[in-house]
Design a protein around this motif. Sequence first.
Motif, PDB file in Angstrom:
ATOM      1  N   GLY A 723       6.028  -5.198  -6.500  1.00 37.44           N
ATOM      2  CA  GLY A 723       4.596  -5.423  -6.383  1.00 37.44           C
ATOM      3  C   GLY A 723       4.231  -6.619  -5.546  1.00 37.44           C
ATOM      4  O   GLY A 723       3.097  -7.072  -5.548  1.00 37.44           O
ATOM      5  N   ASP A 769      -2.291   5.374  -1.511  1.00 36.75           N
ATOM      6  CA  ASP A 769      -3.104   4.160  -1.634  1.00 36.75           C
ATOM      7  C   ASP A 769      -2.579   3.275  -2.758  1.00 36.75           C
ATOM      8  O   ASP A 769      -1.930   3.740  -3.713  1.00 36.75           O
ATOM      9  CB  ASP A 769      -4.561   4.523  -1.919  1.00 36.75           C
ATOM     10  CG  ASP A 769      -5.214   5.250  -0.751  1.00 36.75           C
ATOM     11  OD1 ASP A 769      -4.854   4.944   0.405  1.00 36.75           O
ATOM     12  OD2 ASP A 769      -6.050   6.141  -0.999  1.00 36.75           O
ATOM     13  N   SER A 770      -2.894   1.981  -2.632  1.00 34.10           N
ATOM     14  CA  SER A 770      -2.570   1.004  -3.670  1.00 34.10           C
ATOM     15  C   SER A 770      -3.883   0.445  -4.218  1.00 34.10           C
ATOM     16  O   SER A 770      -4.608  -0.272  -3.516  1.00 34.10           O
ATOM     17  CB  SER A 770      -1.706  -0.118  -3.101  1.00 34.10           C
ATOM     18  OG  SER A 770      -0.482   0.384  -2.632  1.00 34.10           O
ATOM     19  N   ILE A 772      -5.995  -2.090  -6.070  1.00 33.37           N
ATOM     20  CA  ILE A 772      -5.755  -3.496  -6.399  1.00 33.37           C
ATOM     21  C   ILE A 772      -6.910  -4.116  -7.186  1.00 33.37           C
ATOM     22  O   ILE A 772      -6.825  -5.278  -7.585  1.00 33.37           O
ATOM     23  CB  ILE A 772      -5.511  -4.308  -5.110  1.00 33.37           C
ATOM     24  CG1 ILE A 772      -6.733  -4.264  -4.207  1.00 33.37           C
ATOM     25  CG2 ILE A 772      -4.275  -3.795  -4.381  1.00 33.37           C
ATOM     26  CD1 ILE A 772      -6.620  -5.151  -2.986  1.00 33.37           C
ATOM     27  N   PRO A 838      -0.635  -3.809  -8.060  1.00 36.81           N
ATOM     28  CA  PRO A 838      -1.334  -2.606  -7.613  1.00 36.81           C
ATOM     29  C   PRO A 838      -0.929  -1.371  -8.412  1.00 36.81           C
ATOM     30  O   PRO A 838       0.172  -1.293  -8.949  1.00 36.81           O
ATOM     31  CB  PRO A 838      -0.921  -2.467  -6.145  1.00 36.81           C
ATOM     32  CG  PRO A 838       0.373  -3.187  -6.055  1.00 36.81           C
ATOM     33  CD  PRO A 838       0.310  -4.308  -7.045  1.00 36.81           C
ATOM     34  N   GLU A 840      -0.191   2.459  -7.784  1.00 37.71           N
ATOM     35  CA  GLU A 840       0.128   3.292  -6.631  1.00 37.71           C
ATOM     36  C   GLU A 840      -0.371   4.716  -6.847  1.00 37.71           C
ATOM     37  O   GLU A 840      -0.107   5.338  -7.888  1.00 37.71           O
ATOM     38  CB  GLU A 840       1.648   3.299  -6.398  1.00 37.71           C
ATOM     39  CG  GLU A 840       2.281   1.929  -6.211  1.00 37.71           C
ATOM     40  CD  GLU A 840       1.780   1.228  -4.956  1.00 37.71           C
ATOM     41  OE1 GLU A 840       1.287   1.923  -4.044  1.00 37.71           O
ATOM     42  OE2 GLU A 840       1.873  -0.010  -4.894  1.00 37.71           O
ATOM     43  N   TYR A 867      -9.163  -0.752  -2.968  1.00 34.46           N
ATOM     44  CA  TYR A 867      -7.811  -0.296  -2.652  1.00 34.46           C
ATOM     45  C   TYR A 867      -7.449  -0.684  -1.220  1.00 34.46           C
ATOM     46  O   TYR A 867      -8.301  -1.081  -0.411  1.00 34.46           O
ATOM     47  CB  TYR A 867      -7.698   1.219  -2.831  1.00 34.46           C
ATOM     48  CG  TYR A 867      -8.357   2.035  -1.736  1.00 34.46           C
ATOM     49  CD1 TYR A 867      -7.617   2.528  -0.667  1.00 34.46           C
ATOM     50  CD2 TYR A 867      -9.735   2.296  -1.773  1.00 34.46           C
ATOM     51  CE1 TYR A 867      -8.216   3.272   0.336  1.00 34.46           C
ATOM     52  CE2 TYR A 867     -10.345   3.035  -0.777  1.00 34.46           C
ATOM     53  CZ  TYR A 867      -9.576   3.524   0.285  1.00 34.46           C
ATOM     54  OH  TYR A 867     -10.163   4.245   1.287  1.00 34.46           O
ATOM     55  N   ALA A 870      -1.359   2.208   1.182  1.00 39.61           N
ATOM     56  CA  ALA A 870      -0.035   1.747   0.760  1.00 39.61           C
ATOM     57  C   ALA A 870       0.811   1.291   1.938  1.00 39.61           C
ATOM     58  O   ALA A 870       1.592   0.349   1.833  1.00 39.61           O
ATOM     59  CB  ALA A 870       0.686   2.860  -0.013  1.00 39.61           C
TER      60      ALA A 870
END
Length: 876
Positions: A723, A769-770, A772, A838, A840, A867, A870
């Motif tokens: 991470g 996408d991550s 956050i 994050p 995922e 977001y 990624a």
Amino acid sequence: MADTRVRVDVVSPDGSTVGPGPITSVLAGSYEHGLGEVGSFILDVPAEDPRSSLLAHGYELRITRGGEGLVFRGIVDKLTTVIGADERKVLRVSGASIARRLVWSNTLAGLQFASTPLPDAVATLLALGEEQTGAGFTAGMVDSPATVLEAQRMDGISVWAGLIRVAETFNLLLREDAINARIDIGSFGANPRGLRFQNAAQMTPELAASSTVFAIADITEVANSEDVWTRVVPLGVNQGIAGAQPAMNLRYCTRSTPYPITSFTGPDGETQYAMEDYAAQATYGLRTKVLYLKDAQALGLSATDFEGAANTMYDRAATWFSRHMSPQTTYSLRVVGLRHLDVAGAPIFRIGDKAHVLYRGAVVDSAGQRLWKDIDQKLYIMGCRRNWAAGTDIWDIVVSDIPRHVDDDGNLVVQLMEQVTTLQSVPSPFIMLASAALRADRYGLQAKRLSGQYPIEAVAGNYGSVPVGNEDMDTNDDGIINVLDLSYLSARYPARRSGTLIWHDEDDFMDGAYPGTMFGGGGTTPTIGSPEAQAFLQGLAAKVPNGTMTESVETSHGTHGTWGLAGIGHHQSKAAASQADVQIRAQNLAASLVAGFDIKAKSDSTALVKLLGALAQAATIKAQITSNQNDYDIGAKTGLSFAINSDAARDITGILATSVADGTILIIQNTGSFAITLKDESASSTAANRFALTGDFAMAPDAGCILQYNATSARWRLLTPGGAGMNKVTGSGYQVMPAAATGIDPANSGSAWTSGAWSQLLASTSEADSIIGIIYGWDDMVNNTLVEAEIEIGTGAAASEVAVGMVPAYKQQAIADLTGGVNTDNSLDQRPVFLPAPIEIAASTRVAVRVRSSSTTLEPANIRLIYAKASELVAR
């Protein structure tokens, strides 16, 4: 009367023709050939013929037959004057074929073949023949087997015997082509011209004119052998002390065909190894033959050397076995009308070919009995003898159903003479002690303990007072000789590089200390030179066991130079559990600089490998990655550190783990300009090569990672934090979903702390996408009530959502504005919350949210997710 069809040219050893012309007055003669044998000849010439004086020892005779051409080439061995039937003197000339030159050539001592193809081995042997005797032979029809001559040594045998030995190793046959000076090695056994020998009531014109069918005038059964064996125990070279077991057998063999290898316990309790033929055993019972192959020996001390020697021994023994596992029947045929060559000069038959034999009638066996035989077989032509005199031309052909010679008295005498005349004492690189090997050659001294054996035991004893002149060998003044000099008997301390064995106390090897008692201990010092220049240079030092032999021997082996020491110490009897079992060290003389390992595994349940000094391995630079890599062969089984780069953003779905040990560590650097992503559990790679990560791991330019292989789960796992990517965002930066200004208002369930229905936030992600962070407000800020809630994030199809994260929410009581009124604008209370790591989300994934709160009517509203793509969220 001379046979006018025969002409003999005489050629001197230098290749020039002797005399004005050929000898044409040959009265009678014969020549013969045999499979795997040197041919021979006999000629009778009138002694009064002036040209008979041309014949001399060592000259080559070339016999030409009218209508055929050159049929034989031989070398004169013997000249004898005999009295013919008409009382006239006859000069009888006899000798061998020109292959005798290969018998005169020798392999000398030390000829070795290792991983050698058959054609190369034949070329080497023929080159020896040419070098020594000018034999003039070349390779003719030589097979090219898929296997090689793994390991074979030839000492003091003739080149001819060497060629036979090589042929036998590949289960092939050898024949001489004396006319063209060629050597053929192959399986043979064909009948290319459809040759047939048969008995006939009378000679017909058709039979006389045939070039493939010839009449049998007489037939004799030479042998009907019951010399059958169904189990063979091959043994190789045996060197060593009395009682030592053979140094080479099938223990190290990796062959399994054509005959399986079995083992059994011998009379001495040792395991012995044999080759079995179960089909033959079922027919003839168990018949055991010990086959001694003295040239089967390892050419070195590695496992590969022993394996190669055992495999070569197996191949030789398999050839012998294949020719001795069934009864052999051999016939001698007298054939009329046969010719050696046709009108075009091509051979009508060759030794080793098969001929179709058709015979029905009486046959005389070797005991003189008349037997009835009905023969219809294709049999090997083992040998032939051609006789002519007074216009007659007779052929005696020996045929057999198995391509091996009958061991008659003549053959046995020849084998005995070869053993007597062969070089029996040759330089051997090994001294074999039971199952151990000690090798001394021009490169130094090597020792090998073979698997499962402990061949050498050392016992220390008290020799009483030290002999006068040997005081320097009592290093600690206790009256016991502590120094054993293997290089020479010395009255002084052994000289430098002498190969000395030195016995002393264990304390000298603790913690890298310099071995003091090696040079006298209690005050005694060497009488020649200084300690720094003597002993311990490529030497072995050890503690002497006590008198009851209850202490373990402790040894150290290493080198001592002008800079410092390097060695390996083994300690098995120590005063403290904290001492290392094994030390591998290099250090300067002051012991202030030390590199190496201390290794310990003690009964106190501790195990440790302690690293001394820096650990480094230069990164292996891999070729640029120009496409996504599946089952990427980075070199994991041979290296630790690797530098990779790519021409664009690329994926690695797995790293090849074939032959990788459990716990293998990889250090990978991205030295390129583009991100390289390790894909989590990607089906594009074989299962055992995949990554088990918390999610896809994007390795940015100038970043790196550490991976370790887990054999239990058969996955590569990331040891660096997965991470850590929140430290840096590239490309599009932070974004929100949904992209519209207004977020999602999930419904309240109507019950306190009960989750409401899922509300879709995004139908499908465009990429991985991550998440956050999250932004939320409240649906009613007028209500002057304190409310707590939880916002849950989920993925998946409608009605099948799976929660992947939860964020707590809080609404305070209504706040009076600066004018004393009440804040009723919900938009003023938008609250961002950033996640510590994050979440995922894979590409093409539906995202939804739902809420539960302490209120039955109030809940968070206007929910959006923060977001980053990624591929753009990477570690610094």
